[in-house]
Design an enzyme around this catalytic site. Structure first.
Site, PDB file in Angstrom:
ATOM      1  N   THR A  31     -49.797 -22.475 101.558  1.00 53.25           N
ATOM      2  CA  THR A  31     -50.671 -23.480 100.959  1.00 53.25           C
ATOM      3  C   THR A  31     -51.231 -24.348 102.064  1.00 53.25           C
ATOM      4  O   THR A  31     -50.516 -24.724 102.999  1.00 53.25           O
ATOM      5  CB  THR A  31     -49.915 -24.338  99.916  1.00 53.25           C
ATOM      6  OG1 THR A  31     -49.560 -23.498  98.829  1.00 53.25           O
ATOM      7  CG2 THR A  31     -50.771 -25.463  99.383  1.00 53.25           C
ATOM      8  N   PHE A  52     -52.659 -27.845 102.927  1.00 56.59           N
ATOM      9  CA  PHE A  52     -52.706 -29.226 102.461  1.00 56.59           C
ATOM     10  C   PHE A  52     -53.693 -29.975 103.352  1.00 56.59           C
ATOM     11  O   PHE A  52     -53.828 -29.635 104.530  1.00 56.59           O
ATOM     12  CB  PHE A  52     -51.340 -29.901 102.616  1.00 56.59           C
ATOM     13  CG  PHE A  52     -50.297 -29.360 101.671  1.00 56.59           C
ATOM     14  CD1 PHE A  52     -50.005 -30.005 100.478  1.00 56.59           C
ATOM     15  CD2 PHE A  52     -49.594 -28.205 101.973  1.00 56.59           C
ATOM     16  CE1 PHE A  52     -49.046 -29.510  99.605  1.00 56.59           C
ATOM     17  CE2 PHE A  52     -48.638 -27.690 101.112  1.00 56.59           C
ATOM     18  CZ  PHE A  52     -48.356 -28.346  99.925  1.00 56.59           C
TER      19      PHE A  52
END
Ligand code: PEP
Ligand code: MN
Length: 649
Positions: free
Chosen positions: A541, A543
Site C-alpha cells: 500500500t 501511503f
C-alpha cells in the site's frame, strides 16, 4: 529475577523491598537501566513473585532465567531502539553503516564519507586504532585519524563509529566519536568493557570470532550493567573449519539472538566473508533474516587500501547495494533509515557538530501525526516507519478526520492510504483532496501488507460465522474468502476498529473473526488463525504524508525528507468535454519528456459523466522544464490543482 521499581518509589518503600528480598535469602543489586531503576536479585530460595509484586513501589517483577539479565527479552519484551545522534538503530528500520576499514588520510576519509552518504549510508565507519593480526601491518593513524573522520562526518552530516582498543585512548576518543566499536578480538576484554561502559556512549559490540551467543550477550551485560544505555550487537562471522571465506557468517545467530535479547542486531558481512563479490547478497540475506542494519566496508580505491581491500566494496557497488536494500526493505515491513540530504551550517540547528543540535533538528518535539484507525492499523505502521516509534500519534476515526486534524493544527502531518497494489486506489482519499484544497502531499511511504485472520483465543476456524474488516481488507483477501462462501462479511471503517470490536465483545464474539495486521492482533490480544491470507504476497500500500499548505513559506516536510529534492508530483485537473482534450494535456507532458507514473479518473460530484483526472509524474532534474509543463497544463485544463511535490518512495 528483575524487580522494576516505580519511578517515584520512596526510600522507605525501597527499604521494604530490599528487606523482603534479604529475608528470602536474596542479594539485591540496584542498577539503572535506561530510564528505569531495577533491583536485580539472586538467591537459591524460591520467591513468590506475586507476593513480591504486591509490595508498594513496584512496577513489575520478571523472572529471568538467563545469566544476562539486562540484555534479556525476559526483562524487556519490546525491541530497544538505540540513538546515535540523529540516527536510530532497531525497531521498524534498517540502518546502514559504511566506510573504509581504516582512516588512511584526510582526503581519503572525506571522499569516501561523501560517497557513502550520497548512496544512503547514515553512519560513517572507519578505524583510527587498528587491531592487526601482524605487528608489522598498518596500525591506523590514531587520534589524528579520528579527528579527520570526525571532520568528514560533520562535513556530510553523519555520526561516526570507530573501534576503541584501550581504556587509555578511550578517554581521548570520547569527544571525537559518536559511538564506540568494541572489536571482535576485544569482546571478552572485560576490563575494557567496564571502562567503556563508564563513559556512557553508545557501543557497537562485535561478536568474538569464537564466542557463543551466550558469551556475546554476557559481554553486552558488562556494558549495560556498567552504565551504557545503548548497545548494538554486531554479527561479523565466527571461526569454523571453513577456509574459503575469511570467517563463517552465522546467519542463524540473528533470529536466535533477537529472540533472546531486546538489543538491536546488525551484520557486518565484510569481515564475515572477506570476499567483495559476496558482500551484497549476504547483506540482503541479513536483512531477510531480521537484522536491524548492516556495517559494510567501502573504499574509494579498494585495490590500494591499506587494510581489508579485498573485502571492501567499490563505491558504485555500494550504491547498487543500497538501491537493492531500498527495494527489499518493504518486504520485511521495514523502512530504510534515512538522513536529510546535505549538511546544514552550524548554528542552524540542523545536522551540526554535536548530538544536541542533532536531536532538536530531528525530533518533532511534541508534534503529533494523525492517522485513521486504532493502534495496530496499517496506517500506524506506515507512520512509525516514516517518523519513528516515539513520535506522538493522533488516531482519528475517518480519513476525513485526518485531513481535519492537519487543517486545524491538531496534527502537523497526517498519513493516509492512497493506493494498494492488489485492490487499487482508495478513492475516498482522492476525493478528499478536492474538499481540502489547503492540504498538500509532502511525502510517500510504501508498506508491505500482510493480512491475518484473527479471533478470540477460544475460537477455532470452524466456528466462524462472520468476518469483520475494512473493504480493502476484504478486496485484498478475496481468494481466501471465496473458499468460505458461508461467512458473512461485515464492513468496518478500519481494520483496527474491526479487531477492537471483537476484543471488546470477549465471549460474546466467539463466532466472529477479523482481517487485519499481526500488530493489531498483538495490540488487542487476539489469536491469529491464519497469517498471510492476501491474494498475492506482492501486496503493497502506498501511503501519502499530508500537511497544511504554507503560504509563501517553505512547506513543512517530514524531518527525514528535509533537504531531499522532490522527484515526484501529484496533480489533478478536469478537461473540456470535447475530442482530444485529455490527449492534449498528456502531450504537454510527453513533449517535455516528463514521465507519467499514474493516471486515474474520478467522477465529479454533482456533474454526472464529468471527470477529474489525477496524475502522478516524475519531476525532471531541470526544474524549468517542470514549471513550463505546469503552466501549459494550467492553460489547457480546467480546475487545475497542484497536490504537492515530494520524494517518491
Ligand atoms: C573492523 O570493523 O574494522 C574490524 C576490525 O572488525 P572485527 O573486530 O569484527 O574484526
Ligand atoms: Mn576491516
Amino acid at each position: 529475577m528483575i524487580v522494576v521499581l516505580a519511578k517515584d518509589i520512596s526510600p522507605h518503600d525501597k527499604d521494604i523491598v530490599r528487606s523482603f528480598l534479604k529475608d528470602h535469602g536474596h542479594d539485591a543489586r540496584e542498577q539503572a537501566f535506561g530510564d528505569d531503576i531495577l533491583l536485580s536479585s539472586s538467591g537459591k530460595a524460591p520467591i513468590d513473585i506475586h507476593e513480591l509484586s504486591l509490595l508498594p513501589g513496584i512496577e513489575r517483577v520478571a523472572a529471568v532465567s538467563k545469566p544476562y539479565e539486562l540484555a534479556s527479552r525476559e526483562t524487556k519484551s519490546e525491541d530497544s531502539i538505540v540513538s546515535v545522534g540523529p540516527v536510530k538503530i532497531g525497531g521498524a528500520r534498517i540502518t546502514v553503516i559504511a566506510g573504509p576499514c581504516a582512516v588512511e588520510s584526510r582526503q581519503q576519509i572525506h571522499e569516501i564519507a561523501a560517497l557513502v552518504r550520497e548512496s544512503g549510508a547514515v553512519i560513517l565507519r572507519g578505524g583510527a586504532f587498528k587491531p592487526r593480526t601482524s605487528p608489522y601491518a598498518f596500525q591506523g593513524l590514531g587520534l589524528k585519524g579520528l579527528e579527520y573522520m570526525k571532520e568528514a562526518g560533520e562535513a556530510c552530516g553523519m555520526p561516526i563509529v570507530t573501534e576503541v582498543i584501550s581504556a587509555e585512548s578511550a578517554v581521548l576518543m570520547k569527544d571525537l566519536t559518536d559511538m564506540f566499536q568494541i572489536g571482535a578480538r576485544n569482546m571478552q576484554n572485560f576490563d575494557l568493557l567496564r571502562k567503556i561502559a563508564a563513559l556512557g556512549k553508545p557501543v557497537l559490540l562485535k561478536r568474538g570470532p569464537s564466542a557463543t551467543m551466550e558469551e556475546w550477550l554476557l559481554s553486552a551485560e558488562y556494558l549495560l550493567s556498567g552504565g551504557t544505555k545503548d548497545v548494538v550487537l554486531c554479527e561479523r562471522g565466527i571461526r569454523t573449519f571453513e577456509t574459503y571465506t575469511r570467517n563463517t557468517l552465522d546467519i542463524s545467530a540473528i533470529p536466535v539472538v533477537k529472540g533472546l535479547s531486546h538489543l538491536p542486531v546488525i551484520v557486518d558481512p565484510s569481515h564475515a566473508i572477506g570476499i567483495r563479490s559476496h558482500v551484497s547478497p549476504a547483506s540482503l540475506a541479513a536483512v531477510a533474516v531480521g537484522a536491524d542494519g548492516l556495517a559494510i566496508e567501502v573504499h574509494n580505491d579498494p585495490d590500494k587500501a591499506l587494510s581489508d581491500g579485498p573485502q571492501s566494496l567499490y563505491p558504485e557497488q555500494f550504491e547498487k547495494l543500497m538501491r537493492d536494500i531500498e527495494a527489499f526493505v518493504p518486504v520485511v515491513g521495514k523502512e530504510l533509515m534515512r538522513l536529510p540530504k546535505g549538511r546544514k551550517k552550524d548554528g542552524e540547528g540542523g545536522v551540526g557538530k554535536d548530538s544536541d543540535a542533532w536531536s532538536t533538528a530531528f525530533s518533532l518535539v511534541g508534534e503529533k501525526i494523525a492517522f485513521s484507525g486504532r493502534s495496530g492499523a496499517f496506517a500506524e505502521r506506515a507512520l512509525i516507519n516514516a517518523f519513528g516509534e516515539e513520535t506522538p500519534r493522533l488516531p482519528v476515526q475517518t480519513f476525513a478526520g485526518v485531513f481535519d486534524a492537519v487543517l486545524d493544527g491538531s496534527a502537523l502531518f497526517g498519513v493516509i492510504p492512497i493506493e494498494n497494489s492488489l485492490a487499487g486506489s482508495v478513492h475516498e482519499n482522492y476525493d478528499l483532496f478536492l474538499r481540502y484544497p489547503d492540504i498538500a502531499i509532502v511525502g510517500e511511504i510504501k508498506l508491505r501488507i500482510v493480512h491475518c485472520l484473527m479471533a478470540s483465543e477460544k475460537t477455532s476456524i470452524e466456528q466462524i460465522k462472520s468476518v469483520r474488516s475494512h473493504p480493502q481488507g476484504f478486496a485484498q483477501c478475496r481468494e481466501f474468502l471465496d473458499k468460505h462462501p458461508d461467512w458473512n462479511l461485515e464492513i468496518w471503517s478500519t481494520t483496527a476498529d474491526a479487531v477492537q470490536s471483537i476484543a471488546k465483545a470477549g465471549d460474546a464474539a466467539l463466532t466472529v473473526a477479523a482481517i487485519a495486521s499481526e500488530a493489531a492482533a498483538k495490540a488487542h490480544k487476539l489469536k491469529i488463525l491464519k497469517a498471510g491470507i492476501e491474494n498475492n504476497p506482492q501486496n503493497y500500500t502506498r501511503f501519502v504524508i499530508i500537511s497544511r499548505k504554507q503560504d509563501g513559506e517553505k512547506q513543512f516536510v517530514p524531518p527525514a525528507l528535509e533537504g531531499a529534492e522532490p522527484d515526484k508530483a501529484s496533480l489533478v485537473f478536469s478537461v473540456k468535454h470535447e475530442p482530444g482534450s485529455l490527449i492534449r494535456c498528456l502531450q504537454i507532458l510527453s513533449g517535455e519528456g516528463i514521465n507519467l507514473s499514474k493516471l486515474e479518473s474520478r467522477p465529479i460530484l454533482g456533474q454526472p459523466w464529468n471527470y477529474m483526472f489525477y496524475i502522478d509524474v516524475s519531476i525532471p532534474r531541470e526544474k524549468l522544464i517542470f514549471e513550463r509543463a505546469l503552466q501549459q497544463l494550467k492553460t489547457h485544463s480546467d480546475n487545475f490543482h497542484f497536490l504537492g511535490a515530494y520524494r517518491g518512495a
